[in-house]
Design a protein around this motif. Structure first.
Motif, PDB file in Angstrom:
ATOM      1  N   ASP A  86       0.821  -1.214   0.000  1.00 32.46           N
ATOM      2  CA  ASP A  86       0.000   0.000   0.000  1.00 32.46           C
ATOM      3  C   ASP A  86       0.857   1.267   0.000  1.00 32.46           C
ATOM      4  O   ASP A  86       0.628   2.197   0.769  1.00 32.46           O
ATOM      5  CB  ASP A  86      -0.934  -0.014   1.214  1.00 32.46           C
ATOM      6  CG  ASP A  86      -2.026   1.052   1.119  1.00 32.46           C
ATOM      7  OD1 ASP A  86      -2.408   1.403  -0.021  1.00 32.46           O
ATOM      8  OD2 ASP A  86      -2.493   1.516   2.180  1.00 32.46           O
ATOM      9  N   GLY A  87       1.874   1.286  -0.861  1.00 34.77           N
ATOM     10  CA  GLY A  87       2.717   2.465  -0.988  1.00 34.77           C
ATOM     11  C   GLY A  87       3.733   2.634   0.115  1.00 34.77           C
ATOM     12  O   GLY A  87       4.338   3.695   0.256  1.00 34.77           O
ATOM     13  N   ARG A  88       3.957   1.585   0.919  1.00 38.71           N
ATOM     14  CA  ARG A  88       4.915   1.657   2.018  1.00 38.71           C
ATOM     15  C   ARG A  88       5.994   0.595   1.843  1.00 38.71           C
ATOM     16  O   ARG A  88       5.699  -0.556   1.535  1.00 38.71           O
ATOM     17  CB  ARG A  88       4.209   1.452   3.371  1.00 38.71           C
ATOM     18  CG  ARG A  88       3.144   2.489   3.691  1.00 38.71           C
ATOM     19  CD  ARG A  88       2.457   2.177   5.006  1.00 38.71           C
ATOM     20  NE  ARG A  88       1.804   0.879   4.944  1.00 38.71           N
ATOM     21  CZ  ARG A  88       1.791   0.008   5.957  1.00 38.71           C
ATOM     22  NH1 ARG A  88       2.412   0.289   7.090  1.00 38.71           N
ATOM     23  NH2 ARG A  88       1.164  -1.139   5.837  1.00 38.71           N
ATOM     24  N   LEU A  89       7.227   0.980   2.079  1.00 38.20           N
ATOM     25  CA  LEU A  89       8.361   0.061   2.058  1.00 38.20           C
ATOM     26  C   LEU A  89       8.612  -0.359   3.503  1.00 38.20           C
ATOM     27  O   LEU A  89       8.783   0.503   4.379  1.00 38.20           O
ATOM     28  CB  LEU A  89       9.589   0.766   1.484  1.00 38.20           C
ATOM     29  CG  LEU A  89      10.696  -0.094   0.873  1.00 38.20           C
ATOM     30  CD1 LEU A  89      10.163  -0.895  -0.306  1.00 38.20           C
ATOM     31  CD2 LEU A  89      11.853   0.787   0.442  1.00 38.20           C
ATOM     32  N   LEU A  90       8.634  -1.673   3.759  1.00 43.75           N
ATOM     33  CA  LEU A  90       8.594  -2.166   5.127  1.00 43.75           C
ATOM     34  C   LEU A  90       9.823  -2.993   5.520  1.00 43.75           C
ATOM     35  O   LEU A  90      10.389  -3.707   4.690  1.00 43.75           O
ATOM     36  CB  LEU A  90       7.342  -3.036   5.325  1.00 43.75           C
ATOM     37  CG  LEU A  90       5.998  -2.397   4.972  1.00 43.75           C
ATOM     38  CD1 LEU A  90       4.901  -3.448   4.996  1.00 43.75           C
ATOM     39  CD2 LEU A  90       5.679  -1.278   5.947  1.00 43.75           C
ATOM     40  N   THR A  95       7.414   0.966   8.668  1.00 47.28           N
ATOM     41  CA  THR A  95       7.543   1.730   7.430  1.00 47.28           C
ATOM     42  C   THR A  95       8.874   2.481   7.385  1.00 47.28           C
ATOM     43  O   THR A  95       9.170   3.281   8.275  1.00 47.28           O
ATOM     44  CB  THR A  95       6.393   2.741   7.295  1.00 47.28           C
ATOM     45  OG1 THR A  95       5.143   2.038   7.294  1.00 47.28           O
ATOM     46  CG2 THR A  95       6.520   3.546   6.002  1.00 47.28           C
ATOM     47  N   LEU A  96       9.663   2.221   6.335  1.00 51.86           N
ATOM     48  CA  LEU A  96      10.915   2.943   6.119  1.00 51.86           C
ATOM     49  C   LEU A  96      10.743   4.075   5.117  1.00 51.86           C
ATOM     50  O   LEU A  96      11.413   5.101   5.205  1.00 51.86           O
ATOM     51  CB  LEU A  96      12.007   1.990   5.621  1.00 51.86           C
ATOM     52  CG  LEU A  96      12.377   0.805   6.517  1.00 51.86           C
ATOM     53  CD1 LEU A  96      13.564   0.055   5.925  1.00 51.86           C
ATOM     54  CD2 LEU A  96      12.673   1.250   7.934  1.00 51.86           C
ATOM     55  N   ALA A  97       9.855   3.870   4.143  1.00 43.63           N
ATOM     56  CA  ALA A  97       9.619   4.884   3.110  1.00 43.63           C
ATOM     57  C   ALA A  97       8.181   4.756   2.632  1.00 43.63           C
ATOM     58  O   ALA A  97       7.596   3.668   2.660  1.00 43.63           O
ATOM     59  CB  ALA A  97      10.586   4.689   1.947  1.00 43.63           C
ATOM     60  N   ARG A  98       7.618   5.898   2.171  1.00 47.46           N
ATOM     61  CA  ARG A  98       6.215   5.868   1.747  1.00 47.46           C
ATOM     62  C   ARG A  98       5.968   6.887   0.656  1.00 47.46           C
ATOM     63  O   ARG A  98       6.538   7.983   0.671  1.00 47.46           O
ATOM     64  CB  ARG A  98       5.309   6.155   2.940  1.00 47.46           C
ATOM     65  CG  ARG A  98       3.829   6.097   2.585  1.00 47.46           C
ATOM     66  CD  ARG A  98       2.983   6.047   3.818  1.00 47.46           C
ATOM     67  NE  ARG A  98       1.602   5.706   3.496  1.00 47.46           N
ATOM     68  CZ  ARG A  98       0.668   5.437   4.383  1.00 47.46           C
ATOM     69  NH1 ARG A  98       0.957   5.476   5.660  1.00 47.46           N
ATOM     70  NH2 ARG A  98      -0.552   5.142   4.008  1.00 47.46           N
ATOM     71  N   ARG A  99       5.111   6.521  -0.297  1.00 53.07           N
ATOM     72  CA  ARG A  99       4.642   7.455  -1.323  1.00 53.07           C
ATOM     73  C   ARG A  99       3.128   7.584  -1.147  1.00 53.07           C
ATOM     74  O   ARG A  99       2.398   6.607  -1.252  1.00 53.07           O
ATOM     75  CB  ARG A  99       4.974   6.952  -2.727  1.00 53.07           C
ATOM     76  CG  ARG A  99       4.819   8.043  -3.784  1.00 53.07           C
ATOM     77  CD  ARG A  99       4.912   7.478  -5.207  1.00 53.07           C
ATOM     78  NE  ARG A  99       6.151   6.804  -5.508  1.00 53.07           N
ATOM     79  CZ  ARG A  99       7.268   7.391  -5.934  1.00 53.07           C
ATOM     80  NH1 ARG A  99       7.293   8.700  -6.080  1.00 53.07           N
ATOM     81  NH2 ARG A  99       8.353   6.685  -6.220  1.00 53.07           N
ATOM     82  N   ALA A 109      11.344   7.655   6.563  1.00 49.23           N
ATOM     83  CA  ALA A 109      11.234   7.737   8.015  1.00 49.23           C
ATOM     84  C   ALA A 109      12.404   8.555   8.547  1.00 49.23           C
ATOM     85  O   ALA A 109      13.440   8.687   7.878  1.00 49.23           O
ATOM     86  CB  ALA A 109      11.229   6.341   8.621  1.00 49.23           C
ATOM     87  N   SER A 110      12.259   9.095   9.751  1.00 49.62           N
ATOM     88  CA  SER A 110      13.275  10.005  10.292  1.00 49.62           C
ATOM     89  C   SER A 110      14.625   9.340  10.516  1.00 49.62           C
ATOM     90  O   SER A 110      15.643  10.027  10.607  1.00 49.62           O
ATOM     91  CB  SER A 110      12.776  10.609  11.611  1.00 49.62           C
ATOM     92  OG  SER A 110      12.530   9.586  12.557  1.00 49.62           O
ATOM     93  N   ALA A 130       2.844   3.648  -5.379  1.00 48.73           N
ATOM     94  CA  ALA A 130       3.859   2.665  -4.990  1.00 48.73           C
ATOM     95  C   ALA A 130       5.217   3.330  -4.890  1.00 48.73           C
ATOM     96  O   ALA A 130       5.523   4.277  -5.615  1.00 48.73           O
ATOM     97  CB  ALA A 130       3.900   1.522  -5.998  1.00 48.73           C
ATOM     98  N   VAL A 131       6.040   2.841  -3.978  1.00 44.96           N
ATOM     99  CA  VAL A 131       7.393   3.367  -3.821  1.00 44.96           C
ATOM    100  C   VAL A 131       8.242   3.031  -5.037  1.00 44.96           C
ATOM    101  O   VAL A 131       9.019   3.841  -5.525  1.00 44.96           O
ATOM    102  CB  VAL A 131       8.045   2.812  -2.532  1.00 44.96           C
ATOM    103  CG1 VAL A 131       9.514   3.230  -2.451  1.00 44.96           C
ATOM    104  CG2 VAL A 131       7.286   3.305  -1.313  1.00 44.96           C
ATOM    105  N   CYS A 132       8.084   1.801  -5.546  1.00 48.35           N
ATOM    106  CA  CYS A 132       8.825   1.339  -6.728  1.00 48.35           C
ATOM    107  C   CYS A 132      10.339   1.426  -6.522  1.00 48.35           C
ATOM    108  O   CYS A 132      11.060   2.015  -7.331  1.00 48.35           O
ATOM    109  CB  CYS A 132       8.423   2.119  -7.973  1.00 48.35           C
ATOM    110  SG  CYS A 132       6.705   1.886  -8.458  1.00 48.35           S
ATOM    111  N   ALA A 133      10.804   0.862  -5.423  1.00 48.87           N
ATOM    112  CA  ALA A 133      12.249   0.852  -5.155  1.00 48.87           C
ATOM    113  C   ALA A 133      12.941  -0.051  -6.162  1.00 48.87           C
ATOM    114  O   ALA A 133      12.618  -1.226  -6.274  1.00 48.87           O
ATOM    115  CB  ALA A 133      12.505   0.362  -3.736  1.00 48.87           C
TER     116      ALA A 133
END
Length: 203
Positions: A86-90, A95-99, A109-110, A130-133
């Protein structure tokens, strides 16, 4: 870690507030803990205080009785190897990153920075961003919990992540310095060759 772990015993109950961890949720449920949404805490009957303490120790590395500070580490991880939902990199449910929108930039994330590569400027669809890393995008993640480190060790290839230590940071710095020196030597050689041509090869 986004917030400290709080452990409190009162009125026959044990209450634990802590940063989200999928492992802690699992440990809390299996040891009789119940989620209190209003108080945003896991709650046990005091007769199971030992189980609550064990869950805190196993997940966060904190001994409630001794007040031992958590042993947090820093890792570097290939973003392309991490699961996305759901747009979150985990990482272990955190969550480490989110779009937030398809055309929105990725927000980190901080405790996370990008050290190699980059995220695309857009990703996913309007309904499902989506983050699409991509491969080659590496993140440095500080304050990694013991449970997250265990997740990396148990479920990820050694090629997908690495533990950051003072020694590894020194090696990285030396390699960067070496690359800069090699590039500088190449520029000097090119300038010398150019001057040699202009002077007709005279020494």
């Amino acid at each position: 870690m986004a917030e400290p772990v709080e452990y409190r015993e009162a009125d026959g109950k044990v209450r634990v507030r802590s940063p989200y961890s999928a492992e802690f949720v699992r440990l809390a449920k299996q040891s009789g803990g119940k989620w209190d949404a209003a108080g945003r805490a896991w709650v046990w009957d005091s007769v199971n205080a030992d189980l609550a303490k064990r869950a805190v120790l196993d997940c966060y590395g904190i001994d409630v009785d001794d007040g031992i500070a958590p042993s947090l580490v820093t890792v570097e991880v290939d973003a392309g190897a991490l699961p996305e939902d759901d747009g979150r990199l985990l990482l272990d449910g955190v969550t480490l990153a989110r779009r937030y929108g398809r055309d929105d930039p990725v927000r980190l994330a901080s405790n996370v920075v990008v050290i190699e590569g980059a995220f695309p400027s857009y990703g996913g669809s309007r309904a499902h961003p989506a983050v699409c890393a991509g491969e080659g995008t590496w993140l440095r993640v500080r304050d990694v919990l013991p449970s997250q480190l265990a997740c990396l060790r148990d479920h990820y290839s050694a090629d997908d992540w690495r533990l950051v230590t003072p020694e590894s940071e020194r090696v990285t710095a030396l390699r960067r310095e070496r690359m800069e020196l090699v590039a500088r030597l190449e520029r000097i050689d090119a300038e010398l060759a150019s001057l040699d041509v202009e002077s007709g090869g005279e020494s």
